[in-house]
Design an enzyme around this catalytic site. Structure first.
Site, PDB file in Angstrom:
ATOM      1  N   LYS A  78       0.833  -1.329  -0.051  1.00 21.42           N
ATOM      2  CA  LYS A  78      -0.194   0.359   0.043  1.00 21.42           C
ATOM      3  C   LYS A  78       0.853   1.164   0.054  1.00 21.42           C
ATOM      4  CE  LYS A  78      -4.658  -1.697   1.536  1.00 21.42           C
ATOM      5  NZ  LYS A  78      -4.273  -3.039   1.690  1.00 21.42           N
ATOM      6  N   GLU A 109      -9.478   7.039   4.166  1.00 16.59           N
ATOM      7  CA  GLU A 109     -10.610   6.398   4.826  1.00 16.59           C
ATOM      8  C   GLU A 109     -10.016   4.824   4.994  1.00 16.59           C
ATOM      9  OE1 GLU A 109     -11.077   6.422   1.551  1.00 16.59           O
ATOM     10  OE2 GLU A 109     -10.928   4.364   1.153  1.00 16.59           O
ATOM     11  N   SER A 145       1.689  -9.712  -1.295  1.00 15.51           N
ATOM     12  CA  SER A 145       1.395  -8.327  -1.157  1.00 15.51           C
ATOM     13  C   SER A 145       1.765  -8.003   0.363  1.00 15.51           C
ATOM     14  CB  SER A 145      -0.046  -8.286  -1.499  1.00 15.51           C
ATOM     15  OG  SER A 145      -0.747  -8.987  -0.774  1.00 15.51           O
TER      16      SER A 145
END
Ligand SMILES: *Cc1c(COP(=O)(O)O)cnc(C)c1O
Length: 397
Positions: A94, A116, A383
């Site tokens: 991310k 968010e 990931s």
């Protein structure tokens, strides 16, 4: 039909019939400004150099491509490699997107960042980047999620972020997203809204894809150095779809590379408790985009479920809907139980505890590997790391 050159989205932000900008009128101008700034900056020498050096010194890029020797022996078929996004600072991919968007905000002169978060991973990545750049950070999070994800809430606060509990609706991610959009509409002059996956209105799916493409660009270079050829298969899990598209996009014009996205089948596709949007969804409009969605007979977005918080999302990035329809990427789903088994398998063969999201991609090896041969190559996008999921895994076992 395979196109020799893939050009998506179009000038209106559409991927075929998907994508677009379904937003209140007040957001049309800021979205347009964001798009213009991005299209200019993505070719700007200073911007590119600053992002590269941040990735090198802060994120820890390039991440390794690890040959999974014992996992390969376990199946006795194709060679398996792991792209190690779990080794990025904050433990997942991310941060690739967040740092890109923080730099965009800086060049746009915006001093306040909002985001968010559901499980808290995107919130933590955003709080991290804001601390690094001294920007004011506000994270919207549903009250239910705040209760479920205490360590991540504490991490964000420790790094100076303001975490605002959202008390409306089901008090989870979609309600937090509504609040964040409300905030952006009100404060758009000084505020940049960082969306955490390849979702939302244009230009977000394009921007997030481009920032995550560093994964596939590095992978391509690394596998060519190591094996002197492209892989046969790429595997990645799909929540909103950012780590998957980041891996697939730089290979999109290579039809000999089969790309496979893995969604969460939760407690099974024959129950309502899954989030296999591309397998079971229908066209709909949600959070500013047109895409496949899990919805009820009245078109209301359904409550969805997966053991992995990062896959627990009723929609999917519009480009994935397009890639599925064009047969450029294949999509399958893996249930909770199979994902947990895959956590054990990778932990015990390679000494790497994967995130529950990632484990869905690993579990698909059970279906894929028997069909492969020893001279083929499979690359899994790892990931994220599993530390955040230890409690969930312990409870399940
Ligand atoms: C958030 C997350 C995902 C799912 O998000 P995508 O946008 O689909 O990549 C997958 N893996 C990890 C480790 C995550 O934190």
């Amino acid at each position: 039909m395979i196109k020799s050159s893939y050009q998506q989205p179009d000038s209106k932000g559409k991927f075929g019939r998907f994508g677009g900008k379904f937003v209140p009128e007040t957001l049309i101008t800021p979205l347009k400004q964001l798009e213009e700034a991005y299209l200019r900056l993505k070719n700007d020498k200073d911007f590119i150099e600053e992002l590269e050096s941040l990735h090198k010194e802060f994120t820890g890029r390039p991440t390794p491509l690890t040959f999974a020797e014992r996992l390969t022996k376990h199946y006795g078929k194709a060679k398996i490699y792991l792209k190690r996004e779990d080794l990025c600072h904050t433990g997942a991919h991310k941060i690739n997107n967040v740092l890109g968007q923080i730099l965009l905000a800086k060049y746009l002169g915006k001093r306040r960042i909002i985001a968010e978060t559901g499980a808290g991973q995107h919130g933590v990545a955003t709080a991290t980047a804001c601390a690094k750049f001294g920007l004011h950070c506000v994270v919207y999070m549903g009250e239910t999620d705040i209760e479920r994800q205490k360590p991540n809430v504490f991490r964000m606060k420790l790094m100076g972020a303001e975490v605002i509990p959202v008390k409306s609706g089901s008090r989870t991610l979609k309600d937090a997203t509504n609040e964040a959009i409300r905030d952006w509409v009100t404060n758009v002059e000084d505020t940049h809204y960082i969306i955490g996956s390849v979702v939302g209105p244009h230009p977000y799916p394009m921007i997030v894809r481009d920032f995550q493409s560093i994964i596939g660009i590095e992978t391509r270079q690394q596998i060519l150095e190591r094996e002197n050829r492209l892989p046969d298969y790429l595997l990645a899990c799909v929540g909103g779809g950012s780590n998957a598209i980041g891996m697939f996009f730089p290979f999109i014009n290579d039809p000999q590379v089969t790309k496979i996205g893995i969604e969460a089948a939760g407690k099974g596709l024959d129950t309502d408790e899954h989030c296999a949007t591309l397998t079971k969804g229908r066209d709909g409009i949600f959070q500013g985009m047109k895409t496949y969605l899990l919805q009820d007979d009245f078109g209301q977005v359904r409550e969805v479920y997966s053991i992995s918080a990062g896959l627990d999302y009723p929609g999917v990035g519009p480009e994935h809907s397009f890639l599925k329809d064009e047969n450029l990427v294949e999509y399958f789903s893996i249930n909770d139980k199979e994902a947990i088994e895959a956590v054990k398998l990778l932990s015990q063969t390679e000494g790497i505890i994967p995130a529950l999201e990632t484990a869905h991609a690993i579990a698909y090896l059970n279906y894929l590997l028997p069909k492969t041969s020893a001279d083929e190559i499979v690359i899994i996008n790892l990931s994220g790391r599993g530390d955040k999921d230890l409690n969930t895994i312990m409870e399940f076992l």
